[in-house]
Design a protein around this motif. Structure first.
Motif, PDB file in Angstrom:
ATOM      1  N   MET A 188      10.091   3.047  -5.657  1.00 49.54           N
ATOM      2  CA  MET A 188       9.906   1.690  -6.186  1.00 49.54           C
ATOM      3  C   MET A 188       9.886   0.677  -5.050  1.00 49.54           C
ATOM      4  O   MET A 188      10.651  -0.296  -5.038  1.00 49.54           O
ATOM      5  CB  MET A 188      10.989   1.363  -7.202  1.00 49.54           C
ATOM      6  CG  MET A 188      10.766   2.031  -8.553  1.00 49.54           C
ATOM      7  SD  MET A 188       9.256   1.462  -9.373  1.00 49.54           S
ATOM      8  CE  MET A 188       9.781  -0.159  -9.916  1.00 49.54           C
ATOM      9  N   SER A 189       9.013   0.900  -4.093  1.00 49.31           N
ATOM     10  CA  SER A 189       8.793  -0.083  -3.035  1.00 49.31           C
ATOM     11  C   SER A 189       7.290  -0.168  -2.778  1.00 49.31           C
ATOM     12  O   SER A 189       6.560   0.808  -2.956  1.00 49.31           O
ATOM     13  CB  SER A 189       9.545   0.288  -1.757  1.00 49.31           C
ATOM     14  OG  SER A 189       8.952   1.401  -1.141  1.00 49.31           O
ATOM     15  N   ALA A 190       6.855  -1.355  -2.374  1.00 51.58           N
ATOM     16  CA  ALA A 190       5.445  -1.568  -2.077  1.00 51.58           C
ATOM     17  C   ALA A 190       5.350  -2.527  -0.897  1.00 51.58           C
ATOM     18  O   ALA A 190       6.175  -3.431  -0.753  1.00 51.58           O
ATOM     19  CB  ALA A 190       4.710  -2.137  -3.293  1.00 51.58           C
ATOM     20  N   THR A 191       4.343  -2.297  -0.070  1.00 49.94           N
ATOM     21  CA  THR A 191       4.192  -3.078   1.155  1.00 49.94           C
ATOM     22  C   THR A 191       2.843  -3.789   1.165  1.00 49.94           C
ATOM     23  O   THR A 191       1.830  -3.203   0.793  1.00 49.94           O
ATOM     24  CB  THR A 191       4.298  -2.148   2.384  1.00 49.94           C
ATOM     25  OG1 THR A 191       5.585  -1.517   2.367  1.00 49.94           O
ATOM     26  CG2 THR A 191       4.146  -2.931   3.681  1.00 49.94           C
ATOM     27  N   ILE A 192       2.881  -5.038   1.598  1.00 50.44           N
ATOM     28  CA  ILE A 192       1.663  -5.845   1.634  1.00 50.44           C
ATOM     29  C   ILE A 192       1.660  -6.664   2.923  1.00 50.44           C
ATOM     30  O   ILE A 192       2.728  -7.037   3.425  1.00 50.44           O
ATOM     31  CB  ILE A 192       1.578  -6.770   0.385  1.00 50.44           C
ATOM     32  CG1 ILE A 192       0.175  -7.334   0.219  1.00 50.44           C
ATOM     33  CG2 ILE A 192       2.631  -7.876   0.434  1.00 50.44           C
ATOM     34  CD1 ILE A 192      -0.046  -7.992  -1.151  1.00 50.44           C
ATOM     35  N   THR A 193       0.481  -6.922   3.442  1.00 45.16           N
ATOM     36  CA  THR A 193       0.349  -7.752   4.645  1.00 45.16           C
ATOM     37  C   THR A 193      -0.451  -8.996   4.274  1.00 45.16           C
ATOM     38  O   THR A 193      -1.679  -8.920   4.107  1.00 45.16           O
ATOM     39  CB  THR A 193      -0.347  -6.986   5.781  1.00 45.16           C
ATOM     40  OG1 THR A 193       0.371  -5.776   6.047  1.00 45.16           O
ATOM     41  CG2 THR A 193      -0.411  -7.830   7.047  1.00 45.16           C
TER      42      THR A 193
END
Lengths: 177, 97
Positions: free
Chosen positions: A56-61
């Motif tokens: 349950m983690s998400a990464t965005i730039t």
């Protein structure tokens, strides 16, 4: 007078695919990119301090430091016993979802399922939409954490393993600022 | 199958631990809890599952016994012998193995 431009593809000078902002299309409020993490297996914990929920983690730039990130969180969760599970939304290592100054946005208390069997159950969903301002163009990770005050807390299932199953997701949308 | 986290708590009731995907290889120990070996967890899981399976007749009987109110009614109308007959029929249907 109407003008019409037809092309098969647009590239930047270096040959890469342009982003909306390169084309002058990042109008405030537009969604520029979407990232999602989806979880359909079970997570169980007895931790009395916040722990990351696996998957349950998400990464965005973000493409601009003035852009915002809309975080949409959906979970299904349950507890055994007369206890509570607390969920926490974190950016990096910083809690970003607060309720009345406390570091949680969801508590769930159980209800008694049966007076005869003295079985307690609690299960439900947490929905959160949070518009964050990370003020960065660096890779940024959002994640769900949980703790229990006692007993065992579950994500994506009920107290009894074979009765109830659910799914959870965390979705990040970069919104042009 | 018996939960991994329930198997862990059967060994150490105070364990603070997380389990993902019901996978014994995806266990995280928290707040100073001493880790338990995979072998010990799986052995306890098998033990608990065997105990659960051995009590299947109890669960079947329990689901079929009349409610307390109905059993009291049975006693009133048919006496102890009539009540015992009712209960025995269910016990015989699901014998202790």
């Amino acid at each position: 007078m109407t003008s019409l431009i037809k092309v098969d593809a647009i590239q930047k000078l270096n040959g890469s695919v342009p982003k909306a902002s390169d084309l002058g299309l990042n109008v405030a409020g537009n969604v520029l990119q979407v990232v999602q993490a989806f979880k359909n297996d079970v997570f169980s914990t007895t931790s009395t301090s916040y722990v990351d929920v696996t998957g349950m983690s998400a990464t965005i730039t973000p493409s601009s430091s003035s852009n915002k990130i809309l975080v949409q969180l959906r979970t299904t969760q349950a507890m055994d016993g007369n206890n509570k599970i607390t969920t926490n939304l974190v950016r990096g290592s910083t809690t970003i979802a607060n309720a009345n100054g406390k570091t949680y946005f969801s508590n769930m208390y159980p209800s008694r399922e049966s007076l005869d069997t003295n079985i307690y159950v609690a299960r439900g969903s947490t929905h959160l939409d949070f518009l964050d301002t990370p003020s960065t163009t660096s890779s940024t990770t959002y994640k769900l954490q949980v703790l229990v005050d006692s007993g065992t807390g579950y994500i994506n299932r009920g107290k009894d393993n074979d009765i109830f199953r659910g799914v959870s997701s965390i979705t990040l949308m970069e919104i042009a600022g | 199958m018996t939960d991994i986290i329930k198997s862990i708590l059967a060994i150490n009731p105070n364990a603070e631990v997380s389990v993902n995907g019901e996978d014994v290889k995806e266990i995280t120990w928290h707040n100073g809890t001493t880790p338990i070996s995979e072998a010990d967890i799986l052995a306890k899981q098998a033990e608990l599952q065997a105990d659960y399976d051995a009590k299947e007749y109890q669960r079947k009987r329990a689901s079929e016994y009349p409610s307390i109110a109905d059993q009291l009614d049975d006693l009133y109308h048919n006496g102890i012998d009539g009540w015992k007959e009712t209960i025995k029929a269910i016990k015989d249907k699901h014998p202790k193995e």
